[in-house]
Design an enzyme around this catalytic site. Structure first.
Site, short mmCIF file in Angstrom:
data_model
loop_
_atom_site.label_atom_id
_atom_site.label_comp_id
_atom_site.label_asym_id
_atom_site.label_seq_id
_atom_site.Cartn_x
_atom_site.Cartn_y
_atom_site.Cartn_z
CB VAL A 81 1.31 5.52 10.38
CG1 VAL A 81 1.72 5.85 8.85
CG2 VAL A 81 2.16 4.36 11.05
CE1 TYR A 119 1.31 1.31 7.57
CE2 TYR A 119 -0.96 0.67 7.78
CZ TYR A 119 0.07 1.76 8.16
OH TYR A 119 -0.21 2.80 8.60
CG PHE A 405 -0.74 -1.27 19.17
CD1 PHE A 405 0.20 -0.63 18.22
CD2 PHE A 405 -1.20 -2.40 19.30
CE1 PHE A 405 0.62 -1.73 17.55
CE2 PHE A 405 -0.74 -3.54 18.52
CZ PHE A 405 0.32 -3.06 17.42
C1 LIG Z 1 -0.44 2.06 12.10
C2 LIG Z 1 -1.24 3.27 12.09
O1 LIG Z 1 -1.17 4.23 12.71
S1 LIG Z 1 -2.49 3.07 11.01
C3 LIG Z 1 -2.98 4.97 10.69
C4 LIG Z 1 -2.47 5.32 9.24
N1 LIG Z 1 -2.80 6.66 8.94
C5 LIG Z 1 -3.85 6.98 8.43
O2 LIG Z 1 -4.75 6.41 7.78
C6 LIG Z 1 -4.27 8.65 8.48
C7 LIG Z 1 -4.80 9.02 6.98
N2 LIG Z 1 -3.74 8.89 5.99
C8 LIG Z 1 -2.51 9.47 5.81
O3 LIG Z 1 -2.00 9.91 6.77
C9 LIG Z 1 -1.73 8.96 4.75
O4 LIG Z 1 -2.58 9.23 3.47
C10 LIG Z 1 -0.85 7.60 4.85
C11 LIG Z 1 0.05 7.58 5.89
C12 LIG Z 1 -1.80 6.72 4.77
C13 LIG Z 1 -0.22 7.41 3.21
O5 LIG Z 1 0.99 8.64 3.51
P1 LIG Z 1 1.35 8.99 1.92
O6 LIG Z 1 2.78 9.67 2.39
O7 LIG Z 1 0.36 9.64 1.10
O8 LIG Z 1 2.08 7.71 1.41
P2 LIG Z 1 2.80 7.48 -0.02
O9 LIG Z 1 2.93 8.72 -0.74
O10 LIG Z 1 4.43 7.22 0.55
O11 LIG Z 1 2.42 6.52 -0.27
C14 LIG Z 1 3.07 5.06 -0.92
C15 LIG Z 1 2.48 4.38 -1.76
O12 LIG Z 1 1.20 3.75 -0.75
C16 LIG Z 1 0.01 4.15 -1.63
N3 LIG Z 1 -1.01 4.47 -0.64
C17 LIG Z 1 -0.96 5.41 0.50
N4 LIG Z 1 -1.79 5.58 1.14
C18 LIG Z 1 -2.78 4.52 0.67
C19 LIG Z 1 -4.24 4.36 1.27
N5 LIG Z 1 -4.86 5.00 2.36
N6 LIG Z 1 -4.68 3.08 0.52
C20 LIG Z 1 -3.91 2.39 -0.44
N7 LIG Z 1 -2.88 2.94 -1.07
C21 LIG Z 1 -2.19 3.75 -0.46
C22 LIG Z 1 0.36 5.15 -2.48
O13 LIG Z 1 -0.55 5.45 -3.40
C23 LIG Z 1 1.77 4.78 -3.02
O14 LIG Z 1 1.37 3.99 -3.82
P3 LIG Z 1 2.67 3.74 -5.30
O15 LIG Z 1 3.75 3.34 -4.43
O16 LIG Z 1 2.14 2.68 -5.82
O17 LIG Z 1 2.24 5.04 -5.77
#
Ligand SMILES: CC(=O)SCCNC(=O)CCNC(=O)[C@H](O)C(C)(C)COP(=O)(O)OP(=O)(O)OC[C@H]1O[C@@H](n2cnc3c(N)ncnc32)[C@H](O)[C@@H]1OP(=O)(O)O
Length: 405
Positions: A81, A119, A405
């Site tokens: 993700v 999540y 994973f």
């Molecule tokens: C299972 C796995 O693969 S775990 C790995 C996850 N990936 C990472 O941590 C890599 C670094 N981060 C990223 O790539 C991105 O920031 C992501 C994937 C975590 C989030 O993607 P975005 O496109 O920014 O998320 P999106 O805009 O859809 O956010 C949806 C909601 O989640 C919240 N959110 C997004 N990321 C985070 C976070 N890291 N911590 C807390 N809240 C978050 C947003 O504020 C938003 O909240 P709202 O609906 O109240 O406004």
């Protein structure tokens, strides 16, 4: 909001583009070629967000089975993700996750979260909690007992590929939360590239044999040479220990906790109720740190509830709330006896209202349902229903996830 991007399944030739998005988001360097990862790529189960030809987000659902209370079932293993930093917080992940959760054919999805705050909003609950040990080998007081000559042996990775999958399969019958591995995934697990060793030795695979000579437990570990001014202080890093049979479990831990020259042992995948705590004389020397490990999302309520077993018979009507998957909302009657489990939609009045996230958190039997009542995620309408359902959803052993994973 980014509004003009497309979310679609990846194509076979898009492995590199998908990997580039994830590595950029997670800030790790790509290795030049990763043949096994390429072979494991499931394009049709990978979603990409594409903005004007540029890949801006990804999520993968791996095809694997997971042990759940009393059974082993298909579970979408969600990983990879990532959203490019230039496109964060504009709803890209929300679009990817919504489509993925509505479309996966499995009744449950699981993942390890980079950050726990991400999540819950998508209906996942922390279903398994793990323990990381940093063991002081001078204080711990290892298990004691006889070790027969020939009881322990070492395998090469090729030999291990033939023996270890069977033991992991036995472990799935003992604990929920354990993911299976295809042959290719086992090869990846034991690949042991020098760049991935973090300054430690190559993998060592030690096995335990029962009295007939058959392998009934294994540990995969690495060592690290450390010299202090006062002498050797080597480190033993256990990557995996799987031994459902008690003698194998005791002997393998005894072996690892008494390694010559060593002062410290690290292990990241202990269960909350890891039996090792009962086998050492000084459990505080295990220096335990508890974290969430496996997050679980119920994507099909009746099918998911029907494919696990329950600790005691139960008959309860659950009114499920789910903001993302319409088909999950409404009332379902769960009836479980010792010989059968049924979960069907009903018009009968609800005994409990429960959020889909709370259902995910209790699905593996690792958390008591009643824990969620004070949070507002469960409401009791029939006196006693919460206590009865809590007993049924529980399980004698805690779930454990043995790998990120
Ligand atoms: C299972 C796995 O693969 S775990 C790995 C996850 N990936 C990472 O941590 C890599 C670094 N981060 C990223 O790539 C991105 O920031 C992501 C994937 C975590 C989030 O993607 P975005 O496109 O920014 O998320 P999106 O805009 O859809 O956010 C949806 C909601 O989640 C919240 N959110 C997004 N990321 C985070 C976070 N890291 N911590 C807390 N809240 C978050 C947003 O504020 C938003 O909240 P709202 O609906 O109240 O406004």
């Amino acid at each position: 909001m980014v509004t003009d991007f497309e979310v679609r399944a990846a194509e076979a030739g898009e492995f590199d583009a998908v990997r580039a998005v994830f590595s950029a988001a997670m800030m790790f360097e790509l290795t030049p070629d990763d043949d096994l990862a390429r072979q494991l790529f499931e394009p049709e189960r990978t979603l990409v967000a594409v903005d004007g030809g540029e890949f801006i987000g990804t999520t993968l659902a791996l095809t694997r089975n997971l042990s759940v209370p009393g059974s082993v079932v298909p579970a979408a293993h969600v990983t990879g993700v990532g959203v490019r930093a230039t496109h964060r917080r504009r709803g890209v992940l929300s679009q990817l996750m919504g489509k993925q959760l509505r479309e996966v054919p499995e009744a449950i999805a699981v993942l390890w979260a980079s950050e726990p705050a991400i999540y819950g909003r998508f209906g996942y609950g922390a279903a398994a909690w793990g323990t990381a040990y940093e063991v002081d080998l001078h204080r711990v007081g290892p298990p004691t007992g006889p070790i027969r000559p020939g009881e322990l042996g070492q395998l090469t990775p090729d030999e291990a590929l033939k023996e270890l999958p069977r033991i992991l399969g036995l472990m799935q019958q003992v604990r929920a939360g354990v993911s299976d591995r295809s042959e290719l995934r086992w090869q990846k697990h034991l690949e042991d590239k020098p760049d991935d060793r973090g300054g430690r030795t190559a993998l060592r695979i030690v096995v335990h044999r029962d009295e007939t000579g058959s392998v009934d437990g294994y540990a995969i570990w690495r060592g690290k040479m450390v010299w202090n001014p006062t002498g050797p202080a080597y480190e033993v890093h256990v990557e995996e220990l799987v031994a459902p049979e008690p003698t194998a479990y005791r002997v393998l831990w005894q072996h690892l906790l008494t390694m010559d020259l060593s002062a410290k042992l690290g292990y990241g995948y202990a269960a909350i109720d890891e039996p090792l705590q009962q086998l050492v004389s000084t459990p505080t020397a295990l220096d335990r740190r508890v974290t969430e490990s496996l997050w679980l999302r119920v994507t099909d309520v009746p099918r998911a509830l029907q494919q696990r077993q329950y600790a005691v018979p139960v008959d309860v009507v659950l009114d499920v709330t789910d903001d993302l998957i319409e088909a999950n909302t409404g009332r379902f009657r769960l009836t479980a006896s010792e010989s059968s489990v049924k979960c069907e939609r009903t018009d009968d009045p609800a005994d409990l209202t429960v959020s889909v996230g709370a259902l995910g958190a209790v699905y593996l039997g690792g958390r008591p349902l009643a824990e969620f009542a004070p949070t507002g995620r469960i409401t009791e309408h029939t006196a006693g229903a919460l206590a009865r359902a809590t007993a049924a959803f529980g399980w004698p052993t805690a779930p454990v996830s043995l790998e990120v994973f």
